[in-house]
Design a protein around this motif. Structure first.
Motif, mmCIF file in Angstrom:
data_model
loop_
_atom_site.group_PDB
_atom_site.id
_atom_site.type_symbol
_atom_site.label_atom_id
_atom_site.label_comp_id
_atom_site.label_asym_id
_atom_site.label_seq_id
_atom_site.Cartn_x
_atom_site.Cartn_y
_atom_site.Cartn_z
ATOM 1 N N ARG A 45 -4.743 -8.165 -9.182
ATOM 2 C CA ARG A 45 -5.483 -8.447 -7.955
ATOM 3 C C ARG A 45 -5.438 -9.928 -7.590
ATOM 4 O O ARG A 45 -5.228 -10.282 -6.427
ATOM 5 C CB ARG A 45 -6.938 -8.004 -8.117
ATOM 6 N N VAL B 91 -9.385 -5.650 -2.832
ATOM 7 C CA VAL B 91 -10.318 -4.837 -3.618
ATOM 8 C C VAL B 91 -9.758 -3.451 -3.922
ATOM 9 O O VAL B 91 -10.227 -2.780 -4.838
ATOM 10 C CB VAL B 91 -11.675 -4.706 -2.899
ATOM 11 N N HIS B 92 -8.754 -3.023 -3.151
ATOM 12 C CA HIS B 92 -8.147 -1.703 -3.377
ATOM 13 C C HIS B 92 -6.818 -1.784 -4.124
ATOM 14 O O HIS B 92 -6.152 -0.761 -4.303
ATOM 15 C CB HIS B 92 -7.940 -0.973 -2.044
ATOM 16 N N TRP C 298 -6.035 3.680 6.037
ATOM 17 C CA TRP C 298 -6.168 2.354 5.451
ATOM 18 C C TRP C 298 -4.848 1.594 5.537
ATOM 19 O O TRP C 298 -4.825 0.392 5.823
ATOM 20 C CB TRP C 298 -6.616 2.466 3.994
ATOM 21 N N PHE D 130 -1.450 -0.824 -4.011
ATOM 22 C CA PHE D 130 -2.612 -0.678 -3.139
ATOM 23 C C PHE D 130 -3.070 0.771 -3.221
ATOM 24 O O PHE D 130 -2.326 1.691 -2.888
ATOM 25 C CB PHE D 130 -2.241 -1.033 -1.698
ATOM 26 N N MET D 131 -4.319 0.981 -3.670
ATOM 27 C CA MET D 131 -4.822 2.333 -3.892
ATOM 28 C C MET D 131 -6.111 2.532 -3.112
ATOM 29 O O MET D 131 -7.214 2.418 -3.658
ATOM 30 C CB MET D 131 -5.060 2.568 -5.386
ATOM 31 N N ALA D 132 -6.003 2.804 -1.821
ATOM 32 C CA ALA D 132 -7.167 3.087 -0.996
ATOM 33 C C ALA D 132 -7.683 4.485 -1.316
ATOM 34 O O ALA D 132 -7.023 5.248 -2.024
ATOM 35 C CB ALA D 132 -6.793 2.984 0.478
ATOM 36 N N PRO D 133 -8.901 4.831 -0.842
ATOM 37 C CA PRO D 133 -9.377 6.212 -1.035
ATOM 38 C C PRO D 133 -8.315 7.210 -0.613
ATOM 39 O O PRO D 133 -7.767 7.114 0.486
ATOM 40 C CB PRO D 133 -10.619 6.278 -0.126
ATOM 41 N N TRP E 44 0.814 -1.201 0.000
ATOM 42 C CA TRP E 44 0.000 0.000 0.000
ATOM 43 C C TRP E 44 0.860 1.270 0.000
ATOM 44 O O TRP E 44 0.409 2.332 0.353
ATOM 45 C CB TRP E 44 -0.906 0.020 1.222
ATOM 46 N N HIS F 20 -5.873 7.336 2.881
ATOM 47 C CA HIS F 20 -4.867 6.347 2.535
ATOM 48 C C HIS F 20 -4.007 5.956 3.731
ATOM 49 O O HIS F 20 -3.724 4.768 3.947
ATOM 50 C CB HIS F 20 -3.974 6.866 1.413
ATOM 51 N N GLN G 290 -4.831 -1.919 -7.418
ATOM 52 C CA GLN G 290 -5.129 -1.501 -8.786
ATOM 53 C C GLN G 290 -3.864 -1.475 -9.624
ATOM 54 O O GLN G 290 -2.748 -1.368 -9.105
ATOM 55 C CB GLN G 290 -5.770 -0.104 -8.800
ATOM 56 N N GLU H 112 -8.173 -5.767 1.462
ATOM 57 C CA GLU H 112 -6.984 -5.189 0.839
ATOM 58 C C GLU H 112 -6.981 -5.385 -0.669
ATOM 59 O O GLU H 112 -6.646 -4.471 -1.425
ATOM 60 C CB GLU H 112 -5.720 -5.804 1.436
#
Length: 401
Positions: A127, A190-191, A214, A204-207, A7, A211, A193, A188
């Motif tokens: 993914r 699902v985020h 997360w 890992f690209m969380a909102p 991430w 970030h 990308q 993890e």
């Protein structure tokens, strides 16, 4: 895991964490990566990325070849175990399947390292590969915990209910572990990308606004579920087992105690450096402040540390299978089965003679005052001719059969 930590930006994007005050001026991921690269130039450390890539390639390749052969042998031998022997080795069989899953993901990480972390296999595999790795990693650890608990429970429990229902319990636990391990990585994965560009990268690209939160949540969950919870259970039950097996003056007892210690030591050596490094890199910049050069060193060696953690897939088959005389006998019998008939007869005769001499030696060397719990053997390979023998009880005299 390819991008370490998954991430955060990898070494090719810049490795120095950004102070929280600077994040207020950042509005998207492109600007953030530019700031990482700018920060990197302010603290330069002379480290050879090319040398590290070669070392990682050799390590990944060696672990892939050795781990593939070892785990396939363990699966084949235990898969064909019938009756009581197969049920007793259920955790070992499932752990070998999980370790094989981790081993099968190694070529992807190996090629990604050689390509300087460029991802060439599309968004779906970005993914799926991470999900496949994490699910098998957690499964391997959880099966190891259950094996440690089950061995001690089988040694000490005299409950008739446990004796009747232990096989059903093992099956249910194994099914539950696979389901749990399939669910844990989802938040993890699902985020994760694929970041398109001249050199696509799997990250890992969380909102964006959350970030750092997360990242901390994912790191803590990985550390808690992958180390802080399993390690005390593995250590406590193996130490209790070693204390129960300890009999002064008995070389076999000493060997068993050393083996118990090896189980715990291998788990700590493989996983503790990984989780410590992961926590430090995640906390840096938002919760703690590390020296710039230390951050560079942590990021530089992260891939090596993570590669080293995967050694458990190579060591587990040795500790829990190949050190067992019964497993080696069964492996030899399986090999002899596929030999030409003349060689098979000779091999079977040699195997029978060897096994007979081992049994006689152990029976003769058994202490007279065994007490209510005689010195048990740690091997979970049940002898085919003694179906009612406890999986960790010593070999019975020939007259008992």
């Amino acid at each position: 895991m390819s991008v370490k930590p998954s991430w955060g930006p990898g070494p090719s994007e810049g490795v120095t964490a950004v102070p929280t005050s600077d994040l207020g001026e950042i509005h998207n991921w492109t600007e953030l990566l530019d700031l990482f690269n700018h920060t990197l130039s302010e603290c330069h450390v002379e480290l050879s990325e090319s040398t590290k890539r070669v070392v990682l390639f050799v390590l990944y390749l060696a672990m892939f070849v050795v781990g593939l052969v070892e785990n396939l042998l363990v699966i084949c031998v235990n898969w064909h175990s019938s009756g009581r022997a197969g049920l007793l080795n259920l955790y070992i069989l499932n752990m070998a399947i999980a370790d094989l899953g981790v081993v099968l993901s190694l070529p992807v990480w190996m090629l990604e390292v050689m390509l300087d972390y460029t991802w060439l296999w599309g968004s779906f595999f970005c993914r799926f590969t991470h999900y496949f790795y994490f699910a098998n990693m957690y499964s391997s650890i959880f099966f190891l915990v259950c094996l440690s608990i089950d061995r001690y429970a089988t040694l000490t429990s005299a409950s008739a209910s446990w004796q009747r229902h232990q096989h059903q319990v093992r099956r249910a636990v194994c099914a539950g572990i696979w389901i749990l391990s399939a669910i844990i990585p989802l938040p993890e994965v699902v985020h994760i990308q694929l970041i398109e560009g001249p050199e696509p990268v799997c990250l890992f690209m969380a909102p964006f606004e959350m970030h750092s939160t997360w990242a901390l949540v994912m790191t803590l969950s990985t550390t808690i579920l992958g180390f802080l919870l399993p390690f005390p259970l593995i250590a406590v039950f193996n130490v209790l087992m070693a204390c129960r097996l300890r009999q002064p003056g008995q070389p076999e007892s000493r060997r068993h105690c050393l083996l118990m210690c090896a189980y715990v030591a291998v788990f700590v050596i493989c996983w503790l450096p990984y989780h410590v490094t992961l926590l430090l890199l995640t906390l840096h910049g938002t919760h703690i402040s590390l020296h710039c050069h230390l951050v560079h060193l942590l990021y530089f060696f992260y891939e090596v540390i993570d590669c080293f953690s995967m050694l458990h897939c190579v060591i587990n088959p040795i500790l829990y299978n190949f050190l067992s005389p019964r497993f080696r006998d069964r492996l030899l019998n399986a090999v002899v089965h596929y030999l030409p008939k003349d060689q098979a007869r000779a091999g079977t005769h040699a195997s029978s003679s060897t096994q007979h001499s081992i049994v006689i030696t152990k029976v003769d060397g058994q202490p007279a005052a065994a007490g209510p719990h005689p010195e048990p053997s740690l091997s979970f390979q049940a002898p085919p001719l003694l179906p009612n023998t406890s999986p960790i009880a010593p070999p019975q005299p020939l007259t008992s059969s």
